[in-house]
Design a protein around this motif. Structure first.
Motif, PDB file in Angstrom:
ATOM      1  N   MET A   1       0.793  -1.134   0.021  1.00 46.56           N
ATOM      2  CA  MET A   1       0.171   0.244  -0.025  1.00 46.56           C
ATOM      3  C   MET A   1       0.825   1.242  -0.021  1.00 46.56           C
ATOM      4  O   MET A   1       0.577   2.125  -0.564  1.00 46.56           O
ATOM      5  CB  MET A   1      -0.768   0.060   1.383  1.00 46.56           C
ATOM      6  N   ALA A   2       2.019   1.223   0.904  1.00 50.14           N
ATOM      7  CA  ALA A   2       2.924   2.291   0.848  1.00 50.14           C
ATOM      8  C   ALA A   2       3.673   2.732  -0.534  1.00 50.14           C
ATOM      9  O   ALA A   2       3.874   3.918  -0.637  1.00 50.14           O
ATOM     10  CB  ALA A   2       3.823   2.226   2.049  1.00 50.14           C
ATOM     11  N   VAL A   3       4.004   1.590  -1.132  1.00 46.12           N
ATOM     12  CA  VAL A   3       4.408   1.797  -2.343  1.00 46.12           C
ATOM     13  C   VAL A   3       3.672   1.720  -3.613  1.00 46.12           C
ATOM     14  O   VAL A   3       3.649   2.744  -4.407  1.00 46.12           O
ATOM     15  CB  VAL A   3       5.745   0.647  -2.621  1.00 46.12           C
ATOM     16  N   ASN A   4       2.980   0.778  -3.613  1.00 50.39           N
ATOM     17  CA  ASN A   4       2.220   0.531  -4.868  1.00 50.39           C
ATOM     18  C   ASN A   4       1.024   1.734  -5.217  1.00 50.39           C
ATOM     19  O   ASN A   4       0.691   1.998  -6.117  1.00 50.39           O
ATOM     20  CB  ASN A   4       1.275  -0.843  -4.878  1.00 50.39           C
ATOM     21  N   PHE A   5       0.320   2.240  -4.095  1.00 48.58           N
ATOM     22  CA  PHE A   5      -0.524   3.060  -4.189  1.00 48.58           C
ATOM     23  C   PHE A   5      -0.072   4.532  -3.589  1.00 48.58           C
ATOM     24  O   PHE A   5       0.271   5.677  -4.425  1.00 48.58           O
ATOM     25  CB  PHE A   5      -1.889   2.953  -3.422  1.00 48.58           C
ATOM     26  N   PHE A   6       0.289   4.799  -2.503  1.00 55.67           N
ATOM     27  CA  PHE A   6       0.681   6.070  -1.823  1.00 55.67           C
ATOM     28  C   PHE A   6       2.045   6.603  -2.468  1.00 55.67           C
ATOM     29  O   PHE A   6       2.332   7.689  -2.550  1.00 55.67           O
ATOM     30  CB  PHE A   6       0.710   6.129  -0.233  1.00 55.67           C
ATOM     31  N   GLY A   7       2.924   5.542  -2.630  1.00 60.87           N
ATOM     32  CA  GLY A   7       4.107   5.798  -3.393  1.00 60.87           C
ATOM     33  C   GLY A   7       3.978   6.751  -4.630  1.00 60.87           C
ATOM     34  O   GLY A   7       4.652   7.748  -4.975  1.00 60.87           O
ATOM     35  N   VAL A   8       3.108   5.966  -5.477  1.00 59.41           N
ATOM     36  CA  VAL A   8       3.016   6.587  -6.516  1.00 59.41           C
ATOM     37  C   VAL A   8       2.219   7.739  -6.648  1.00 59.41           C
ATOM     38  O   VAL A   8       2.577   8.884  -7.165  1.00 59.41           O
ATOM     39  CB  VAL A   8       2.251   5.568  -7.573  1.00 59.41           C
ATOM     40  N   THR A   9       0.992   7.569  -6.036  1.00 53.81           N
ATOM     41  CA  THR A   9       0.122   8.923  -5.831  1.00 53.81           C
ATOM     42  C   THR A   9       0.877  10.205  -5.164  1.00 53.81           C
ATOM     43  O   THR A   9       0.543  11.480  -5.604  1.00 53.81           O
ATOM     44  CB  THR A   9      -1.355   8.770  -5.355  1.00 53.81           C
ATOM     45  N   ASN A  10       1.343   9.887  -4.272  1.00 51.90           N
ATOM     46  CA  ASN A  10       2.343  11.022  -3.341  1.00 51.90           C
ATOM     47  C   ASN A  10       3.191  11.715  -4.276  1.00 51.90           C
ATOM     48  O   ASN A  10       3.513  12.878  -4.221  1.00 51.90           O
ATOM     49  CB  ASN A  10       2.734  10.768  -2.082  1.00 51.90           C
ATOM     50  N   TYR A  11       3.877  10.827  -5.001  1.00 53.40           N
ATOM     51  CA  TYR A  11       5.157  11.294  -5.644  1.00 53.40           C
ATOM     52  C   TYR A  11       4.562  12.090  -7.047  1.00 53.40           C
ATOM     53  O   TYR A  11       5.061  13.236  -7.252  1.00 53.40           O
ATOM     54  CB  TYR A  11       5.921  10.103  -6.443  1.00 53.40           C
ATOM     55  N   LEU A  12       3.360  11.729  -7.576  1.00 51.82           N
ATOM     56  CA  LEU A  12       2.720  12.433  -8.711  1.00 51.82           C
ATOM     57  C   LEU A  12       2.245  13.880  -8.331  1.00 51.82           C
ATOM     58  O   LEU A  12       2.159  14.797  -8.888  1.00 51.82           O
ATOM     59  CB  LEU A  12       1.714  11.871  -9.334  1.00 51.82           C
ATOM     60  N   GLU A  13       1.585  13.723  -7.086  1.00 48.72           N
ATOM     61  CA  GLU A  13       1.133  14.801  -6.406  1.00 48.72           C
ATOM     62  C   GLU A  13       2.226  16.234  -6.344  1.00 48.72           C
ATOM     63  O   GLU A  13       1.975  17.297  -6.511  1.00 48.72           O
ATOM     64  CB  GLU A  13       0.391  14.878  -5.135  1.00 48.72           C
ATOM     65  N   GLY A  14       3.344  15.433  -5.787  1.00 48.37           N
ATOM     66  CA  GLY A  14       4.588  16.387  -5.552  1.00 48.37           C
ATOM     67  C   GLY A  14       5.059  16.676  -6.621  1.00 48.37           C
ATOM     68  O   GLY A  14       5.491  17.978  -6.782  1.00 48.37           O
ATOM     69  N   LEU A  15       4.877  16.058  -7.872  1.00 48.98           N
ATOM     70  CA  LEU A  15       5.447  16.440  -8.976  1.00 48.98           C
ATOM     71  C   LEU A  15       4.567  17.293  -9.945  1.00 48.98           C
ATOM     72  O   LEU A  15       5.201  17.857 -10.835  1.00 48.98           O
ATOM     73  CB  LEU A  15       5.755  15.115  -9.900  1.00 48.98           C
ATOM     74  N   LEU A  16       3.336  17.591  -9.429  1.00 45.74           N
ATOM     75  CA  LEU A  16       2.537  18.119 -10.196  1.00 45.74           C
ATOM     76  C   LEU A  16       2.664  19.361 -10.739  1.00 45.74           C
ATOM     77  O   LEU A  16       2.638  20.095 -11.749  1.00 45.74           O
ATOM     78  CB  LEU A  16       1.294  18.233  -9.712  1.00 45.74           C
ATOM     79  N   PRO A  17       3.571  20.578  -9.536  1.00 43.35           N
ATOM     80  CA  PRO A  17       3.871  21.846 -10.023  1.00 43.35           C
ATOM     81  C   PRO A  17       4.874  21.818 -11.016  1.00 43.35           C
ATOM     82  O   PRO A  17       4.657  22.757 -12.162  1.00 43.35           O
ATOM     83  CB  PRO A  17       4.336  22.363  -8.719  1.00 43.35           C
ATOM     84  N   ALA A  18       5.771  21.094 -11.181  1.00 44.81           N
ATOM     85  CA  ALA A  18       6.922  20.929 -12.266  1.00 44.81           C
ATOM     86  C   ALA A  18       6.275  20.507 -13.400  1.00 44.81           C
ATOM     87  O   ALA A  18       6.524  21.130 -14.513  1.00 44.81           O
ATOM     88  CB  ALA A  18       7.829  19.815 -11.860  1.00 44.81           C
ATOM     89  N   LEU A  19       5.314  19.408 -13.486  1.00 47.25           N
ATOM     90  CA  LEU A  19       4.752  19.031 -14.736  1.00 47.25           C
ATOM     91  C   LEU A  19       4.017  20.287 -15.163  1.00 47.25           C
ATOM     92  O   LEU A  19       3.913  20.335 -16.615  1.00 47.25           O
ATOM     93  CB  LEU A  19       3.747  17.822 -14.238  1.00 47.25           C
ATOM     94  N   ALA A  20       3.169  20.951 -14.311  1.00 43.55           N
ATOM     95  CA  ALA A  20       2.363  21.988 -14.814  1.00 43.55           C
ATOM     96  C   ALA A  20       3.163  23.155 -15.544  1.00 43.55           C
ATOM     97  O   ALA A  20       2.781  23.897 -16.398  1.00 43.55           O
ATOM     98  CB  ALA A  20       1.684  22.620 -13.667  1.00 43.55           C
ATOM     99  N   GLN A  21       4.293  23.243 -15.299  1.00 45.27           N
ATOM    100  CA  GLN A  21       5.275  24.330 -15.899  1.00 45.27           C
ATOM    101  C   GLN A  21       5.883  23.594 -17.263  1.00 45.27           C
ATOM    102  O   GLN A  21       6.682  24.463 -18.049  1.00 45.27           O
ATOM    103  CB  GLN A  21       6.192  24.581 -15.022  1.00 45.27           C
TER     104      GLN A  21
END
Length: 181
Positions: A1-21
């Protein structure tokens, strides 16, 4: 759960500002055809609600029940990931920023992890019973990589929210015609 779900979703949420730029941002995550296998609805809901503590507790409880119940952790994490992709892809922070968000769900891929299992008749039979792949049988990792490359390329302007089963027909074999139920 920590890796397969939260690891992916938290990473993407954190990356979102850079992606938006970025000039042409695209995101594709790796799921699994296991997302259509039996899962724990309670665990999937805990994941989607963002309650990592509860999800980990449910997962540990399933694991304590033995290997059969413990396996539910994997398809539950992948089911939740696919549902998260579908929910998030149409939000302002993803679609509004012009960022397609998708998942790829491989079937059996020949890797260091599966090679030994597939080397025996028993292992192959067990895998093939659970992941029947009538088109071209087990795949090489490069097949999945090429799909991920297209999904994250500038050519992908409208595919979003999809879990694309790159599984030689396993999902179609197992679910048949009734995918909308």
């Amino acid at each position: 759960m920590a890796v397969n779900f939260f690891g992916v979703t938290n990473y993407l949420e954190g990356l979102l500002p850079a992606l938006a730029q970025a000039q042409s941002p695209r995101v594709a995550v790796v799921s699994s055809m296991a997302s259509i296998q039996q899962n724990s609805a309670e665990l999937v809901e805990a994941l989607l609600s963002g309650d990592e503590e509860q999800a980990l507790a449910i997962g540990a409880s399933l694991e304590a029940e033995g290997p059969r119940a413990g396996y539910l952790n994997y398809p539950s994490s992948k089911r939740a990931l696919g549902r998260w992709v579908r929910r998030e892809c149409i939000t302002e922070k993803w679609a509004g920023a012009g960022i397609p968000l998708n998942a790829v769900a491989p079937g059996t891929v020949i890797t260091n992890m599966t090679r030994e299992l597939l080397s025996t008749d028993e292992g192959k039979a067990m895998v093939d019973q659970n992941v029947p792949m009538p088109l071209n049988y087990h795949s090489e990792a490069v097949v999945i990589a090429k799909l991920l490359l297209w999904l994250t390329s500038e050519e992908n302007t409208h595919v979003t929210g999809q879990t694309i089963y790159c599984d030689g027909g396993a999902e179609a074999t197992l679910r048949g015609d009734d995918i909308w139920a």
